[in-house]
Design a protein around this motif. Sequence first.
Motif, PDB file in Angstrom:
ATOM      1  N   ARG A   2       0.838  -1.195   0.000  1.00 44.21           N
ATOM      2  CA  ARG A   2       0.000   0.000   0.000  1.00 44.21           C
ATOM      3  C   ARG A   2       0.879   1.253   0.000  1.00 44.21           C
ATOM      4  NH1 ARG A   2      -2.152  -1.451   5.716  1.00 44.21           N
ATOM      5  NH2 ARG A   2       0.127  -1.486   5.835  1.00 44.21           N
ATOM      6  N   VAL A  12      -4.669  10.578   0.429  1.00 44.07           N
ATOM      7  CA  VAL A  12      -5.038   9.191   0.718  1.00 44.07           C
ATOM      8  C   VAL A  12      -6.426   8.890   0.158  1.00 44.07           C
ATOM      9  CG1 VAL A  12      -5.758   7.626   2.581  1.00 44.07           C
ATOM     10  CG2 VAL A  12      -3.567   8.813   2.723  1.00 44.07           C
ATOM     11  N   ASN A  71      -7.240   6.143  -2.802  1.00 39.91           N
ATOM     12  CA  ASN A  71      -8.159   5.029  -2.552  1.00 39.91           C
ATOM     13  C   ASN A  71      -9.326   5.021  -3.534  1.00 39.91           C
ATOM     14  OD1 ASN A  71      -6.999   3.606  -0.360  1.00 39.91           O
ATOM     15  ND2 ASN A  71      -7.689   5.160   1.078  1.00 39.91           N
ATOM     16  N   SER A  72      -9.823   6.191  -3.873  1.00 41.28           N
ATOM     17  CA  SER A  72     -10.991   6.262  -4.752  1.00 41.28           C
ATOM     18  C   SER A  72     -10.646   6.069  -6.218  1.00 41.28           C
ATOM     19  CB  SER A  72     -11.706   7.610  -4.576  1.00 41.28           C
ATOM     20  OG  SER A  72     -10.914   8.669  -5.079  1.00 41.28           O
ATOM     21  N   PRO A  79      -4.502   1.555  -3.195  1.00 47.38           N
ATOM     22  CA  PRO A  79      -4.742   1.449  -1.754  1.00 47.38           C
ATOM     23  C   PRO A  79      -3.779   2.332  -0.955  1.00 47.38           C
ATOM     24  CG  PRO A  79      -4.696  -0.719  -2.766  1.00 47.38           C
ATOM     25  CD  PRO A  79      -4.193   0.247  -3.802  1.00 47.38           C
TER      26      PRO A  79
END
Length: 321
Positions: free
Chosen positions: A46, A63, A67-68, A72
Amino acid sequence: MKKKLRIISIAKQAIETEGKAILNLANLVDEEFADAVDYIYHSKGRVIITGIGKSANIATKIVATLNSTGTPAIFMHAADAIHGDLGTIQENDTVICISKSGNTPEIKVLVPLIKAIGNKLIAITSNKESFLGTQADYVLHAYVEKEACPNNLAPTTSTTAQLVIGDALAMSLLDLHGFSSKDFAKFHPGGSLGKKLYLRVSNLTSLNEKPQVHPDTDVKQVIVEISEKMLGVTAVVENNEIIGIITDGDLRRMLTKVDTFKGLTAKDIMTKNPKKINNDAMAVEAMEIMDTFGITQILAEKDGEYCGVVHIHNLTKEGII
Protein backbone atom coordinates in the motif's frame (compact mmCIF):
# COMPACT_ATOMS: atom_id res chain seq x y z
CA MET A 1 -16.23 50.88 0.11
CA LYS A 2 -12.48 51.05 0.79
CA LYS A 3 -12.81 48.03 3.06
CA LYS A 4 -14.53 46.01 0.30
CA LEU A 5 -11.92 47.01 -2.27
CA ARG A 6 -9.15 45.94 0.09
CA ILE A 7 -10.80 42.57 0.70
CA ILE A 8 -11.16 42.01 -3.05
CA SER A 9 -7.53 43.02 -3.61
CA ILE A 10 -6.21 40.65 -0.92
CA ALA A 11 -8.30 37.78 -2.22
CA LYS A 12 -7.07 38.31 -5.79
CA GLN A 13 -3.46 38.50 -4.63
CA ALA A 14 -3.81 35.21 -2.76
CA ILE A 15 -5.32 33.48 -5.78
CA GLU A 16 -2.71 34.91 -8.16
CA THR A 17 0.16 33.92 -5.85
CA GLU A 18 -1.08 30.36 -5.54
CA GLY A 19 -1.96 30.16 -9.23
CA LYS A 20 1.57 31.09 -10.33
CA ALA A 21 3.08 28.58 -7.93
CA ILE A 22 0.81 25.79 -9.17
CA LEU A 23 1.62 26.48 -12.82
CA ASN A 24 5.32 26.38 -11.99
CA LEU A 25 4.95 22.86 -10.59
CA ALA A 26 4.58 21.56 -14.14
CA ASN A 27 8.21 22.58 -14.72
CA LEU A 28 9.28 20.50 -11.69
CA VAL A 29 7.72 17.22 -12.81
CA ASP A 30 10.69 15.20 -14.04
CA GLU A 31 12.04 11.67 -14.50
CA GLU A 32 12.32 11.26 -10.73
CA PHE A 33 8.58 11.88 -10.47
CA ALA A 34 8.00 9.25 -13.18
CA ASP A 35 10.29 6.78 -11.38
CA ALA A 36 8.39 7.27 -8.12
CA VAL A 37 5.05 6.66 -9.83
CA ASP A 38 6.43 3.58 -11.57
CA TYR A 39 7.73 2.20 -8.27
CA ILE A 40 4.34 2.59 -6.59
CA TYR A 41 2.62 1.05 -9.60
CA HIS A 42 4.76 -2.10 -9.41
CA SER A 43 4.69 -2.27 -5.61
CA LYS A 44 2.76 -5.13 -4.01
CA GLY A 45 1.96 -3.08 -0.93
CA ARG A 46 0.00 0.00 0.00
CA VAL A 47 0.92 3.66 0.04
CA ILE A 48 1.39 5.06 3.54
CA ILE A 49 1.23 8.86 3.60
CA THR A 50 2.46 10.84 6.59
CA GLY A 51 2.98 14.43 7.62
CA ILE A 52 2.68 16.89 10.49
CA GLY A 53 0.47 19.96 10.94
CA LYS A 54 -1.23 21.24 7.79
CA SER A 55 0.76 18.76 5.70
CA ALA A 56 -0.99 15.99 7.63
CA ASN A 57 -4.35 17.42 6.54
CA ILE A 58 -3.18 17.37 2.93
CA ALA A 59 -1.99 13.79 3.41
CA THR A 60 -5.48 12.64 4.39
CA LYS A 61 -6.94 14.16 1.23
CA ILE A 62 -4.33 12.51 -1.00
CA VAL A 63 -5.04 9.19 0.72
CA ALA A 64 -8.74 9.61 -0.09
CA THR A 65 -7.98 10.42 -3.73
CA LEU A 66 -5.68 7.42 -4.15
CA ASN A 67 -8.16 5.03 -2.55
CA SER A 68 -10.99 6.26 -4.75
CA THR A 69 -8.93 5.86 -7.93
CA GLY A 70 -7.57 2.37 -7.42
CA THR A 71 -4.39 2.77 -5.35
CA PRO A 72 -4.74 1.45 -1.75
CA ALA A 73 -3.49 4.09 0.71
CA ILE A 74 -3.45 4.74 4.47
CA PHE A 75 -2.79 7.91 6.48
CA MET A 76 -0.26 7.79 9.32
CA HIS A 77 0.27 10.93 11.41
CA ALA A 78 3.98 11.65 11.82
CA ALA A 79 3.67 12.42 15.54
CA ASP A 80 1.67 9.26 16.20
CA ALA A 81 4.10 7.19 14.15
CA ILE A 82 6.97 7.85 16.55
CA HIS A 83 4.70 7.00 19.48
CA GLY A 84 3.51 3.58 18.43
CA ASP A 85 1.84 3.82 15.02
CA LEU A 86 4.97 2.90 13.09
CA GLY A 87 3.55 -0.62 13.02
CA THR A 88 1.13 0.61 10.36
CA ILE A 89 3.92 0.20 7.82
CA GLN A 90 4.12 -3.30 6.37
CA GLU A 91 6.90 -4.95 4.40
CA ASN A 92 5.92 -3.99 0.85
CA ASP A 93 4.42 -0.59 1.60
CA THR A 94 5.72 2.64 0.09
CA VAL A 95 5.89 5.63 2.44
CA ILE A 96 5.23 9.18 1.25
CA CYS A 97 6.28 11.90 3.68
CA ILE A 98 4.95 15.44 3.17
CA SER A 99 6.76 18.46 4.61
CA LYS A 100 7.31 21.93 3.20
CA SER A 101 10.64 22.51 4.97
CA GLY A 102 11.64 18.87 5.30
CA ASN A 103 13.36 19.75 8.55
CA THR A 104 10.70 19.59 11.25
CA PRO A 105 11.70 17.70 14.44
CA GLU A 106 9.11 14.96 13.97
CA ILE A 107 10.27 14.34 10.41
CA LYS A 108 13.91 14.13 11.52
CA VAL A 109 12.96 11.45 14.04
CA LEU A 110 10.59 9.55 11.74
CA VAL A 111 12.66 9.35 8.56
CA PRO A 112 15.54 7.26 10.02
CA LEU A 113 13.01 4.85 11.52
CA ILE A 114 11.37 4.33 8.12
CA LYS A 115 14.75 3.85 6.49
CA ALA A 116 15.69 1.30 9.14
CA ILE A 117 12.59 -0.75 8.37
CA GLY A 118 13.69 -0.81 4.74
CA ASN A 119 10.64 0.69 2.98
CA LYS A 120 11.04 3.04 0.05
CA LEU A 121 10.54 6.67 1.04
CA ILE A 122 9.08 9.32 -1.26
CA ALA A 123 9.25 12.97 -0.23
CA ILE A 124 6.85 15.73 -1.21
CA THR A 125 8.72 18.85 -0.17
CA SER A 126 9.51 22.40 -1.20
CA ASN A 127 13.14 21.95 -0.17
CA LYS A 128 15.08 19.22 -1.99
CA GLU A 129 18.17 20.00 0.08
CA SER A 130 16.37 19.44 3.39
CA PHE A 131 16.87 16.48 5.70
CA LEU A 132 13.81 14.79 4.20
CA GLY A 133 14.85 15.63 0.65
CA THR A 134 18.32 14.18 1.00
CA GLN A 135 17.16 11.03 2.81
CA ALA A 136 14.27 10.13 0.51
CA ASP A 137 14.61 7.61 -2.32
CA TYR A 138 12.50 9.85 -4.55
CA VAL A 139 11.68 13.55 -4.25
CA LEU A 140 8.52 15.07 -5.70
CA HIS A 141 9.44 18.72 -5.78
CA ALA A 142 6.63 20.96 -4.49
CA TYR A 143 8.61 24.20 -4.47
CA VAL A 144 6.83 27.47 -3.79
CA GLU A 145 8.47 30.88 -3.76
CA LYS A 146 6.17 32.32 -1.10
CA GLU A 147 2.99 31.71 0.82
CA ALA A 148 -0.20 33.58 0.00
CA CYS A 149 -0.08 34.79 3.60
CA PRO A 150 1.16 38.42 3.61
CA ASN A 151 3.51 37.48 6.45
CA ASN A 152 4.75 34.48 4.46
CA LEU A 153 3.99 32.28 7.46
CA ALA A 154 0.58 30.54 7.26
CA PRO A 155 0.78 27.40 5.08
CA THR A 156 -1.29 28.35 2.04
CA THR A 157 0.54 28.18 -1.26
CA SER A 158 2.73 25.34 0.04
CA THR A 159 -0.17 23.12 1.06
CA THR A 160 -1.97 23.82 -2.20
CA ALA A 161 1.17 22.76 -4.06
CA GLN A 162 1.37 19.55 -2.02
CA LEU A 163 -2.24 18.79 -2.86
CA VAL A 164 -1.66 19.33 -6.57
CA ILE A 165 1.41 17.07 -6.56
CA GLY A 166 -0.73 14.44 -4.83
CA ASP A 167 -3.41 14.78 -7.50
CA ALA A 168 -0.77 14.49 -10.24
CA LEU A 169 0.53 11.34 -8.57
CA ALA A 170 -2.96 9.84 -8.29
CA MET A 171 -3.89 10.64 -11.89
CA SER A 172 -0.64 9.12 -13.16
CA LEU A 173 -1.35 5.92 -11.25
CA LEU A 174 -4.96 5.94 -12.43
CA ASP A 175 -3.74 5.98 -16.02
CA LEU A 176 -1.24 3.17 -15.44
CA HIS A 177 -3.92 1.03 -13.80
CA GLY A 178 -6.30 1.67 -16.68
CA PHE A 179 -8.84 2.78 -14.10
CA SER A 180 -12.15 3.21 -15.95
CA SER A 181 -15.51 4.82 -15.25
CA LYS A 182 -16.83 1.35 -14.34
CA ASP A 183 -14.05 1.00 -11.75
CA PHE A 184 -14.91 4.46 -10.42
CA ALA A 185 -18.54 3.39 -10.00
CA LYS A 186 -17.47 0.39 -7.90
CA PHE A 187 -15.68 2.70 -5.47
CA HIS A 188 -18.46 5.33 -5.47
CA PRO A 189 -21.70 3.32 -5.48
CA GLY A 190 -23.56 5.69 -3.17
CA GLY A 191 -22.83 9.00 -4.84
CA SER A 192 -24.76 10.55 -7.69
CA LEU A 193 -21.75 10.27 -9.99
CA GLY A 194 -21.43 6.58 -9.24
CA LYS A 195 -25.12 6.04 -9.89
CA LYS A 196 -24.80 7.68 -13.29
CA LEU A 197 -22.19 5.06 -14.10
CA TYR A 198 -24.01 1.94 -12.92
CA LEU A 199 -27.75 2.58 -12.46
CA ARG A 200 -29.85 1.08 -15.23
CA VAL A 201 -33.37 1.71 -16.46
CA SER A 202 -34.40 -1.71 -15.09
CA ASN A 203 -33.41 -0.58 -11.59
CA LEU A 204 -36.01 2.19 -11.89
CA THR A 205 -38.86 0.46 -13.73
CA SER A 206 -38.84 -2.22 -11.04
CA LEU A 207 -39.67 0.46 -8.46
CA ASN A 208 -42.82 1.62 -10.25
CA GLU A 209 -46.25 0.27 -11.04
CA LYS A 210 -46.67 -0.92 -14.64
CA PRO A 211 -49.60 1.02 -16.13
CA GLN A 212 -50.98 -0.42 -19.33
CA VAL A 213 -54.21 -0.53 -21.31
CA HIS A 214 -55.36 -2.25 -24.50
CA PRO A 215 -56.04 -0.12 -27.60
CA ASP A 216 -59.79 -0.85 -27.21
CA THR A 217 -59.92 0.09 -23.51
CA ASP A 218 -62.53 2.80 -22.96
CA VAL A 219 -61.29 6.21 -21.87
CA LYS A 220 -62.92 5.99 -18.44
CA GLN A 221 -60.83 2.93 -17.64
CA VAL A 222 -57.76 4.67 -19.07
CA ILE A 223 -58.30 7.48 -16.55
CA VAL A 224 -58.64 4.93 -13.74
CA GLU A 225 -55.42 3.17 -14.79
CA ILE A 226 -53.42 6.41 -14.89
CA SER A 227 -54.82 7.49 -11.52
CA GLU A 228 -54.23 4.16 -9.77
CA LYS A 229 -50.66 3.71 -11.01
CA MET A 230 -49.80 7.32 -10.05
CA LEU A 231 -47.26 7.95 -12.80
CA GLY A 232 -49.31 10.35 -14.90
CA VAL A 233 -49.09 8.01 -17.86
CA THR A 234 -50.05 4.64 -19.24
CA ALA A 235 -48.68 2.57 -22.07
CA VAL A 236 -51.05 1.31 -24.74
CA VAL A 237 -50.05 -2.30 -25.24
CA GLU A 238 -51.10 -4.96 -27.73
CA ASN A 239 -49.60 -8.46 -27.59
CA ASN A 240 -47.23 -7.05 -24.94
CA GLU A 241 -45.84 -4.59 -27.49
CA ILE A 242 -45.97 -0.83 -26.98
CA ILE A 243 -48.06 0.83 -29.68
CA GLY A 244 -48.80 4.12 -27.96
CA ILE A 245 -48.79 6.24 -24.84
CA ILE A 246 -51.41 8.31 -23.02
CA THR A 247 -50.45 11.00 -20.54
CA ASP A 248 -52.34 13.33 -18.21
CA GLY A 249 -51.74 15.99 -20.83
CA ASP A 250 -53.40 13.88 -23.51
CA LEU A 251 -56.50 13.56 -21.33
CA ARG A 252 -56.67 17.31 -20.72
CA ARG A 253 -56.33 18.03 -24.43
CA MET A 254 -59.06 15.49 -25.18
CA LEU A 255 -61.47 17.26 -22.81
CA THR A 256 -60.98 20.55 -24.67
CA LYS A 257 -61.95 18.91 -27.96
CA VAL A 258 -64.99 16.77 -27.10
CA ASP A 259 -68.18 17.29 -25.13
CA THR A 260 -68.25 13.67 -24.01
CA PHE A 261 -65.72 10.87 -24.06
CA LYS A 262 -68.40 8.20 -24.23
CA GLY A 263 -67.43 5.68 -26.87
CA LEU A 264 -63.81 6.85 -27.05
CA THR A 265 -61.06 4.27 -26.57
CA ALA A 266 -57.35 4.38 -25.86
CA LYS A 267 -56.39 4.17 -29.52
CA ASP A 268 -58.46 7.31 -30.23
CA ILE A 269 -56.41 9.54 -27.94
CA MET A 270 -53.04 7.86 -27.67
CA THR A 271 -49.80 9.21 -29.09
CA LYS A 272 -48.39 6.70 -31.54
CA ASN A 273 -44.70 5.75 -31.70
CA PRO A 274 -43.81 7.18 -28.28
CA LYS A 275 -40.23 7.65 -27.07
CA LYS A 276 -38.91 4.37 -25.70
CA ILE A 277 -35.73 3.10 -24.12
CA ASN A 278 -34.24 -0.35 -23.63
CA ASN A 279 -34.74 -1.67 -20.12
CA ASP A 280 -31.02 -2.54 -19.94
CA ALA A 281 -29.89 0.97 -20.91
CA MET A 282 -28.21 3.27 -18.41
CA ALA A 283 -30.55 5.47 -16.40
CA VAL A 284 -28.57 8.53 -17.45
CA GLU A 285 -29.60 7.79 -21.06
CA ALA A 286 -33.25 8.02 -20.01
CA MET A 287 -32.49 11.38 -18.45
CA GLU A 288 -30.87 12.62 -21.65
CA ILE A 289 -33.87 11.58 -23.76
CA MET A 290 -36.31 13.24 -21.36
CA ASP A 291 -34.25 16.41 -21.38
CA THR A 292 -33.95 16.47 -25.18
CA PHE A 293 -37.67 16.03 -25.84
CA GLY A 294 -39.02 17.85 -22.79
CA ILE A 295 -40.90 14.84 -21.40
CA THR A 296 -41.26 13.62 -17.83
CA GLN A 297 -41.82 9.90 -18.44
CA ILE A 298 -40.42 7.35 -20.84
CA LEU A 299 -41.55 3.80 -21.57
CA ALA A 300 -39.08 0.94 -21.29
CA GLU A 301 -39.01 -2.24 -23.36
CA LYS A 302 -36.80 -5.25 -23.85
CA ASP A 303 -36.79 -7.55 -26.87
CA GLY A 304 -39.83 -5.67 -28.13
CA GLU A 305 -41.87 -6.27 -24.96
CA TYR A 306 -43.18 -3.62 -22.57
CA CYS A 307 -41.29 -3.48 -19.24
CA GLY A 308 -42.53 -0.39 -17.45
CA VAL A 309 -42.13 3.36 -16.93
CA VAL A 310 -39.30 5.60 -15.83
CA HIS A 311 -40.52 8.86 -14.31
CA ILE A 312 -38.40 11.95 -13.89
CA HIS A 313 -39.07 11.72 -10.16
CA ASN A 314 -37.14 8.42 -10.12
CA LEU A 315 -34.11 10.16 -11.56
CA THR A 316 -34.41 13.02 -9.10
CA LYS A 317 -34.74 10.68 -6.13
CA GLU A 318 -31.65 8.72 -7.17
CA GLY A 319 -29.62 11.92 -7.61
CA ILE A 320 -29.17 11.42 -11.36
CA ILE A 321 -30.56 14.90 -11.96
